[in-house]
Design an enzyme around this catalytic site. Structure first.
Site, PDB file in Angstrom:
ATOM      1  N   ASP A   1       0.830  -1.199   0.000  1.00  0.00           N
ATOM      2  CA  ASP A   1       0.000   0.000   0.000  1.00  0.00           C
ATOM      3  C   ASP A   1       0.867   1.252   0.000  1.00  0.00           C
ATOM      4  O   ASP A   1       1.909   1.278  -0.663  1.00  0.00           O
ATOM      5  CB  ASP A   1      -0.929  -0.038   1.224  1.00  0.00           C
TER       6      ASP A   1
ATOM      7  N   HIS B   1      -3.280   5.866   4.024  1.00  0.00           N
ATOM      8  CA  HIS B   1      -4.110   4.799   3.456  1.00  0.00           C
ATOM      9  C   HIS B   1      -3.684   3.423   3.945  1.00  0.00           C
ATOM     10  O   HIS B   1      -4.495   2.627   4.434  1.00  0.00           O
ATOM     11  CB  HIS B   1      -4.047   4.875   1.933  1.00  0.00           C
TER      12      HIS B   1
ATOM     13  N   ASN C   1     -13.553   1.413  -6.655  1.00  0.00           N
ATOM     14  CA  ASN C   1     -14.602   2.343  -6.219  1.00  0.00           C
ATOM     15  C   ASN C   1     -15.285   3.094  -7.365  1.00  0.00           C
ATOM     16  O   ASN C   1     -15.843   4.168  -7.156  1.00  0.00           O
ATOM     17  CB  ASN C   1     -14.005   3.369  -5.245  1.00  0.00           C
TER      18      ASN C   1
ATOM     19  N   SER D   1     -11.179  -0.245  -0.446  1.00  0.00           N
ATOM     20  CA  SER D   1      -9.836  -0.357   0.140  1.00  0.00           C
ATOM     21  C   SER D   1      -9.899  -0.853   1.574  1.00  0.00           C
ATOM     22  O   SER D   1      -8.951  -1.477   2.068  1.00  0.00           O
ATOM     23  CB  SER D   1      -9.133   1.002   0.122  1.00  0.00           C
TER      24      SER D   1
END
Length: 372
Positions: free
Chosen positions: A35, A84, A179, A244
């Site tokens: 990530d 994130h 998304n 996510s």
């Protein structure tokens, strides 16, 4: 540093944690988070992150105001300038902490931090391939990838080969579906669409697909992805939305299954998560896959050898076809005979009365004529 959120997040309110953790909390299982990096300063992640096994595939931006001296030169994946990856890691393995109801699904699992992307989307598919290889080399039992691309990647691409090798090495690979689902168009996203990857869509509080969640033939299950609480760099928590944060929810369940069932293959673990999901139809669809993941049900004892692929629920047996209704007369032959006899007798009585009445009329008529 953000303040702690005291309340228990809604996805955790639906899980009986004592029952979920009655056999394991994920100890001994290593989960790679590929990530934006994973902050190991947050108190809930300090003991969760294995920095020595981490890797940074990007050059840290030293001009970033949030990039302190203590982070300069770090290449272990523990620099997270976006936050994130820290959120993703927290959903998987955040340790309990006084003052907050938030905790990871597998709070004794170990996180391998791998920084492969940033706020500029500097990550590339080839870099992702290298990150997957690194995770496998460092002993990852589960890999979480909360990144996606709609660019069609072939199985023989560097990322496709890296994913296939990870699965061949019996690693559970979990990826977010993406998304971009607002328009309802079905799309394939990668690495979610590679064979063997458990692709995760987002569900809301009603166990329905979140409006933003990308639908497509790759979706295996859905998991909470709306108003999700998790850890942020430095300390505390925040709330966010997206597939996510659905993917690590499932990765946390996979970590618990790996800890409980050492002899299960990656395919069996994926099938178990899909088979025990809460379904709205008898099978899968392109919106929530096989249903919304049920952590407690997934961890419940399962008799026999677990399957390597999910199946539709057994349909209840069909009731026997009704026999044609028999049409019966309203009376039996005996009743009919008795009815006819009654009619005959009645008619006879009437005839006798008519004859007798006629005779009386004739007699009276004669008497009246004789009297004259």
């Amino acid at each position: 540093m953000r303040k702690q959120i005291a309340d228990t997040p809604w996805p955790l309110q639906r899980v009986l944690l004592d029952e979920l953790w009655q056999d394991t909390k994920g100890k001994g299982v290593r989960v790679a988070v590929i990530d934006t990096g994973v902050d190991d300063v947050n108190p809930q992640l300090q003991k969760a992150v294995d920095a020595k096994a981490g890797k940074d595939y990007l050059k840290p931006d030293k001009k970033n105001p949030g990039f302190g001296d203590e982070q300069r030169g770090k290449t272990d994946g523990t620099v997270d300038q976006v936050g994130h990856g820290t959120k993703v890691a927290g959903i998987i393995a955040a340790r309990p902490r006084e003052g907050t109801g938030f905790v990871g699904l597998a709070p004794e699992a170990t996180i391998i931090p791998i920084r492969q992307n940033d706020e500029k989307n500097s990550g590339q598919s080839d870099t992702m391939a290298e990150a997957i290889k690194w995770a496998v080399a460092k002993g990852a039992h589960v890999i979480n990838i909360s990144q996606d691309t709609t660019q069609a990647l072939k199985p023989d691409s560097p990322m496709g080969r890296a994913v296939a090798e990870a699965i061949k090495r019996d690693v559970v690979v979990v990826a977010s579906a993406g998304n971009d689902g607002m328009d309802g168009t079905l799309k394939k996203t990668y690495p979610a669409a590679f064979p063997g990857v458990l692709a995760v869509a987002s569900s809301d509080r009603n166990n329905e697909r979140a409006a933003f969640s990308q639908a497509g033939p790759m979706v295996g299950v859905a998991a909470p992805g709306v108003d999700i609480v998790s850890t942020v760099p430095g300390g505390g928590q925040c709330v966010d939305n997206g597939t996510s944060f659905s993917a690590p929810y499932v990765a946390g369940v996979a970590a618990l299954l790996r800890a409980k069932h050492h002899d299960w293959s990656a395919a069996q673990i994926v099938a178990r998560i899909e088979q025990t999901a809460v379904r709205s139809i008898n099978g899968r669809d392109d919106y929530v896959g096989w249903g919304v993941v049920d952590p407690v049900r997934a961890l419940a004892d399962a008799p026999g050898t677990p399957p390597t692929a999910p199946t539709p629920d057994p349909r209840p047996p069909k009731p026997p076809a009704p026999e044609p209704a028999r049409l019966a007369l309203s009376e039996t032959p005996q009743e009919r005979s008795e009815r006819l006899a009654t009619y005959t007798l009645g008619i006879g009585v009437v005839l006798v009365a008519v004859v007798a009445g006629t005779a009386i009329v004739i007699r009276d008529s004669r008497r009246r004529r004789g009297a004259r």
